[in-house]
Design a protein around this motif. Structure first.
Motif, PDB file in Angstrom:
ATOM      1  N   VAL A   1      -3.495 -26.123 -22.266  1.00 35.38           N
ATOM      2  CA  VAL A   1      -2.301 -26.268 -21.645  1.00 35.38           C
ATOM      3  C   VAL A   1      -1.905 -24.739 -21.003  1.00 35.38           C
ATOM      4  CG1 VAL A   1       0.217 -26.719 -21.086  1.00 35.38           C
ATOM      5  CG2 VAL A   1      -1.394 -28.272 -22.338  1.00 35.38           C
ATOM      6  N   THR A   2      -1.711 -23.859 -22.125  1.00 38.74           N
ATOM      7  CA  THR A   2      -1.390 -22.619 -21.793  1.00 38.74           C
ATOM      8  C   THR A   2      -2.367 -21.653 -21.145  1.00 38.74           C
ATOM      9  OG1 THR A   2      -2.223 -22.049 -24.002  1.00 38.74           O
ATOM     10  CG2 THR A   2       0.389 -22.302 -23.792  1.00 38.74           C
ATOM     11  N   SER A   3      -3.618 -22.136 -21.218  1.00 36.29           N
ATOM     12  CA  SER A   3      -4.609 -21.452 -20.595  1.00 36.29           C
ATOM     13  C   SER A   3      -5.105 -21.924 -19.118  1.00 36.29           C
ATOM     14  CB  SER A   3      -6.004 -21.452 -21.559  1.00 36.29           C
ATOM     15  OG  SER A   3      -6.463 -22.807 -21.154  1.00 36.29           O
ATOM     16  N   GLY A   4      -4.348 -22.903 -18.772  1.00 36.30           N
ATOM     17  CA  GLY A   4      -4.695 -23.372 -17.406  1.00 36.30           C
ATOM     18  C   GLY A   4      -5.988 -24.353 -17.598  1.00 36.30           C
ATOM     19  N   ALA A   5      -6.881 -24.263 -18.683  1.00 31.47           N
ATOM     20  CA  ALA A   5      -8.074 -25.073 -18.715  1.00 31.47           C
ATOM     21  C   ALA A   5      -7.661 -26.567 -19.069  1.00 31.47           C
ATOM     22  CB  ALA A   5      -8.934 -24.564 -20.056  1.00 31.47           C
ATOM     23  N   ALA A   6      -8.766 -27.505 -18.340  1.00 31.09           N
ATOM     24  CA  ALA A   6      -8.528 -28.660 -18.305  1.00 31.09           C
ATOM     25  C   ALA A   6      -8.832 -29.055 -19.729  1.00 31.09           C
ATOM     26  CB  ALA A   6      -9.371 -29.598 -17.372  1.00 31.09           C
ATOM     27  N   PRO A   7      -7.927 -29.903 -20.529  1.00 30.79           N
ATOM     28  CA  PRO A   7      -7.889 -30.350 -21.919  1.00 30.79           C
ATOM     29  C   PRO A   7      -9.525 -31.303 -21.826  1.00 30.79           C
ATOM     30  CG  PRO A   7      -6.004 -31.074 -21.011  1.00 30.79           C
ATOM     31  CD  PRO A   7      -6.693 -30.840 -19.803  1.00 30.79           C
ATOM     32  N   ALA A   8     -10.102 -31.037 -23.207  1.00 30.31           N
ATOM     33  CA  ALA A   8     -11.278 -31.855 -23.335  1.00 30.31           C
ATOM     34  C   ALA A   8     -10.886 -33.390 -23.691  1.00 30.31           C
ATOM     35  CB  ALA A   8     -12.199 -31.184 -24.438  1.00 30.31           C
ATOM     36  N   LEU A   9      -9.629 -33.338 -24.061  1.00 35.08           N
ATOM     37  CA  LEU A   9      -9.130 -34.694 -24.615  1.00 35.08           C
ATOM     38  C   LEU A   9      -7.502 -34.714 -24.203  1.00 35.08           C
ATOM     39  CD1 LEU A   9      -9.933 -37.562 -25.794  1.00 35.08           C
ATOM     40  CD2 LEU A   9      -9.034 -36.449 -27.881  1.00 35.08           C
ATOM     41  N   SER A  10      -7.054 -35.875 -23.759  1.00 39.25           N
ATOM     42  CA  SER A  10      -5.732 -35.910 -23.614  1.00 39.25           C
ATOM     43  C   SER A  10      -5.313 -37.256 -23.832  1.00 39.25           C
ATOM     44  CB  SER A  10      -5.279 -35.401 -22.381  1.00 39.25           C
ATOM     45  OG  SER A  10      -3.778 -35.600 -22.252  1.00 39.25           O
ATOM     46  N   VAL A  11      -4.529 -37.707 -25.009  1.00 37.50           N
ATOM     47  CA  VAL A  11      -4.526 -38.797 -25.225  1.00 37.50           C
ATOM     48  C   VAL A  11      -2.903 -39.311 -25.750  1.00 37.50           C
ATOM     49  CG1 VAL A  11      -4.981 -41.027 -26.695  1.00 37.50           C
ATOM     50  CG2 VAL A  11      -6.665 -39.373 -26.002  1.00 37.50           C
ATOM     51  N   THR A  12      -2.268 -40.258 -25.056  1.00 34.09           N
ATOM     52  CA  THR A  12      -1.009 -40.679 -25.612  1.00 34.09           C
ATOM     53  C   THR A  12      -0.871 -42.143 -26.132  1.00 34.09           C
ATOM     54  OG1 THR A  12       0.046 -39.232 -23.847  1.00 34.09           O
ATOM     55  CG2 THR A  12       1.467 -40.910 -24.932  1.00 34.09           C
ATOM     56  N   ILE A  13      -0.490 -42.156 -27.427  1.00 40.07           N
ATOM     57  CA  ILE A  13      -0.322 -43.253 -28.053  1.00 40.07           C
ATOM     58  C   ILE A  13       1.085 -43.694 -28.316  1.00 40.07           C
ATOM     59  CG2 ILE A  13      -2.668 -43.063 -29.384  1.00 40.07           C
ATOM     60  CD1 ILE A  13      -1.090 -42.366 -31.655  1.00 40.07           C
ATOM     61  N   ASP A  14       1.242 -45.164 -28.725  1.00 44.39           N
ATOM     62  CA  ASP A  14       2.558 -45.448 -29.057  1.00 44.39           C
ATOM     63  C   ASP A  14       2.761 -44.856 -30.575  1.00 44.39           C
ATOM     64  OD1 ASP A  14       3.066 -46.793 -26.961  1.00 44.39           O
ATOM     65  OD2 ASP A  14       2.208 -48.789 -27.431  1.00 44.39           O
ATOM     66  N   SER A  15       3.882 -44.691 -30.922  1.00 44.02           N
ATOM     67  CA  SER A  15       4.131 -44.499 -32.343  1.00 44.02           C
ATOM     68  C   SER A  15       3.925 -45.592 -33.463  1.00 44.02           C
ATOM     69  CB  SER A  15       5.499 -43.928 -32.432  1.00 44.02           C
ATOM     70  OG  SER A  15       6.321 -44.819 -32.052  1.00 44.02           O
ATOM     71  N   ARG A  16       2.679 -45.935 -33.619  1.00 41.94           N
ATOM     72  CA  ARG A  16       2.215 -47.204 -34.334  1.00 41.94           C
ATOM     73  C   ARG A  16       1.051 -46.667 -35.259  1.00 41.94           C
ATOM     74  NH1 ARG A  16       0.236 -51.105 -30.960  1.00 41.94           N
ATOM     75  NH2 ARG A  16      -0.104 -52.555 -32.918  1.00 41.94           N
ATOM     76  N   MET A  17       1.034 -46.875 -36.484  1.00 43.90           N
ATOM     77  CA  MET A  17       0.006 -46.501 -37.252  1.00 43.90           C
ATOM     78  C   MET A  17      -1.569 -47.005 -36.757  1.00 43.90           C
ATOM     79  SD  MET A  17       0.939 -43.978 -39.561  1.00 43.90           S
ATOM     80  CE  MET A  17       2.300 -43.449 -40.445  1.00 43.90           C
ATOM     81  N   ALA A  18      -1.275 -48.182 -36.393  1.00 43.86           N
ATOM     82  CA  ALA A  18      -2.814 -48.837 -35.930  1.00 43.86           C
ATOM     83  C   ALA A  18      -3.187 -48.151 -34.704  1.00 43.86           C
ATOM     84  CB  ALA A  18      -2.242 -50.217 -35.476  1.00 43.86           C
ATOM     85  N   CYS A  19      -2.567 -47.247 -33.894  1.00 45.43           N
ATOM     86  CA  CYS A  19      -3.162 -46.583 -32.908  1.00 45.43           C
ATOM     87  C   CYS A  19      -3.584 -45.171 -33.522  1.00 45.43           C
ATOM     88  CB  CYS A  19      -2.053 -46.060 -31.890  1.00 45.43           C
ATOM     89  SG  CYS A  19      -1.228 -47.583 -31.116  1.00 45.43           S
ATOM     90  N   LEU A  72      -6.493 -31.560 -26.614  1.00 47.01           N
ATOM     91  CA  LEU A  72      -7.459 -30.854 -27.363  1.00 47.01           C
ATOM     92  C   LEU A  72      -7.999 -30.054 -26.202  1.00 47.01           C
ATOM     93  CD1 LEU A  72      -9.939 -32.243 -29.984  1.00 47.01           C
ATOM     94  CD2 LEU A  72     -10.836 -31.019 -28.123  1.00 47.01           C
ATOM     95  N   THR A  73      -8.057 -28.692 -26.291  1.00 49.17           N
ATOM     96  CA  THR A  73      -8.295 -27.971 -25.098  1.00 49.17           C
ATOM     97  C   THR A  73      -9.433 -26.621 -25.749  1.00 49.17           C
ATOM     98  OG1 THR A  73      -6.274 -27.987 -24.163  1.00 49.17           O
ATOM     99  CG2 THR A  73      -7.668 -26.459 -23.154  1.00 49.17           C
ATOM    100  N   ARG A  74     -10.341 -26.276 -25.249  1.00 46.60           N
ATOM    101  CA  ARG A  74     -11.072 -25.328 -25.580  1.00 46.60           C
ATOM    102  C   ARG A  74     -10.657 -24.140 -25.040  1.00 46.60           C
ATOM    103  NH1 ARG A  74     -17.794 -24.517 -25.895  1.00 46.60           N
ATOM    104  NH2 ARG A  74     -17.658 -22.624 -26.878  1.00 46.60           N
ATOM    105  N   GLN A  75     -10.530 -23.090 -26.094  1.00 43.43           N
ATOM    106  CA  GLN A  75      -9.854 -21.694 -25.577  1.00 43.43           C
ATOM    107  C   GLN A  75     -11.099 -20.715 -26.151  1.00 43.43           C
ATOM    108  OE1 GLN A  75      -5.897 -21.256 -26.786  1.00 43.43           O
ATOM    109  NE2 GLN A  75      -5.148 -22.022 -24.814  1.00 43.43           N
ATOM    110  N   GLY A  76     -12.073 -20.344 -25.273  1.00 39.31           N
ATOM    111  CA  GLY A  76     -13.240 -19.460 -25.648  1.00 39.31           C
ATOM    112  C   GLY A  76     -13.966 -20.319 -26.978  1.00 39.31           C
ATOM    113  N   SER A  77     -13.855 -19.400 -27.970  1.00 40.11           N
ATOM    114  CA  SER A  77     -14.708 -19.778 -29.144  1.00 40.11           C
ATOM    115  C   SER A  77     -13.782 -20.779 -30.114  1.00 40.11           C
ATOM    116  CB  SER A  77     -15.098 -18.486 -29.804  1.00 40.11           C
ATOM    117  OG  SER A  77     -13.896 -17.939 -30.332  1.00 40.11           O
TER     118      SER A  77
END
Lengths: 160, 84
Positions: A1-19, A72-77
């Motif tokens: 988000v801060t680097s401007g790079a597209a996230p490798a993964l972006s997921v939003t879940i409900d606040s339930r343990m099953a998720c 989850l975003t890759r930032q270089g190494s």
């Protein structure tokens, strides 16, 4: 988000343990795709699961109508993971005060009921920080992609 | 939480069918193990060969059951904490 790079993964879940389990598996898969070893990907998965569990249990107090967002975003190494929630902020200094849980197999009960998750993720990650602004909380974790062994030093927790 | 119980040469074996022991499934595992303990079984093998993920909540729940054992606590702790 801060680097401007597209996230490798972006997921939003409900606040339930099953998720949380399915989210954890997505995180592991994304880490493997970034080139992490299976062990390292598993450690990131565990760290994210512990962070999301904490958000559900403590920030939302187990209320199931909240949302937890993981990117989850890759930032270089490195890979940077942000776990965001809109619940109660973690009290100041909680992260800075994380210490080794007292575990004594000869004593009852031997494992503490709480405080394990933060300890686990600070041990597995290279850097951990937490910020809370305007009702939005974020736990931010970083880990070197090519590190498969233990960290050269324990993650230095910080709070902004 | 899917747990299959069998008796192998006099030893109760509890095979965990799930691949994850986590905050979502740990309570169910604890209650299943507790039911076995309540029957007076004090030695069993917890077969976690299908489990590839355990979080701190899962670990704590297993530990709580182990702590209810009146005897053989060290044996049980070794079994519950053994490598998958």
């Amino acid at each position: 988000v801060t680097s401007g790079a597209a996230p490798a993964l972006s997921v939003t879940i409900d606040s339930r343990m099953a998720c949380v389990g399915p989210l954890g598996e997505q995180v592991r898969t994304a880490c493997l795709e970034l080139g992490m070893t299976a062990g390292a990907a598993g450690e990131v998965e565990l760290s994210v699961v512990e962070a999301v569990n904490n958000a559900i249990e403590h920030a939302y107090q187990l209320a199931e109508d909240g949302r937890v967002e993981v990117t989850l975003t890759r930032q270089g190494s490195r890979v940077r993971i942000e776990v965001r929630d809109g619940g109660r902020p973690m009290p100041a200094e909680t992260l800075a005060r994380v210490r080794v849980p007292r575990v004594d197999p000869a004593d009852t009960p031997s494992l503490p009921e709480g405080g394990m998750g933060l300890y686990v993720l600070t041990q597995l990650m290279d850097a951990v920080s937490y910020e809370s602004r305007a009702g939005k909380n974020a736990l931010i974790m970083e880990r070197r992609i090519d590190r498969s062994g233990p960290p050269s030093s324990t993650a230095q927790p910080s709070r902004t | 939480m899917n747990i299959v119980e069998s008796n192998q040469e006099g030893v109760v074996v509890l095979r965990v069918g799930n691949s994850r022991i986590d905050a979502a499934s740990a309570a169910e595992l604890r209650s299943a193990l507790g039911a076995v303990v309540d029957r007076g079984v004090t030695r069993f093998v917890l077969d976690r060969s299908s489990v590839d993920f355990v979080d701190s909540t899962g670990l704590i729940r297993i530990d709580k059951v182990v702590q209810t054992f009146p005897t053989n606590r060290e044996d049980a702790a070794a079994l519950a904490g053994g490598a998958a």
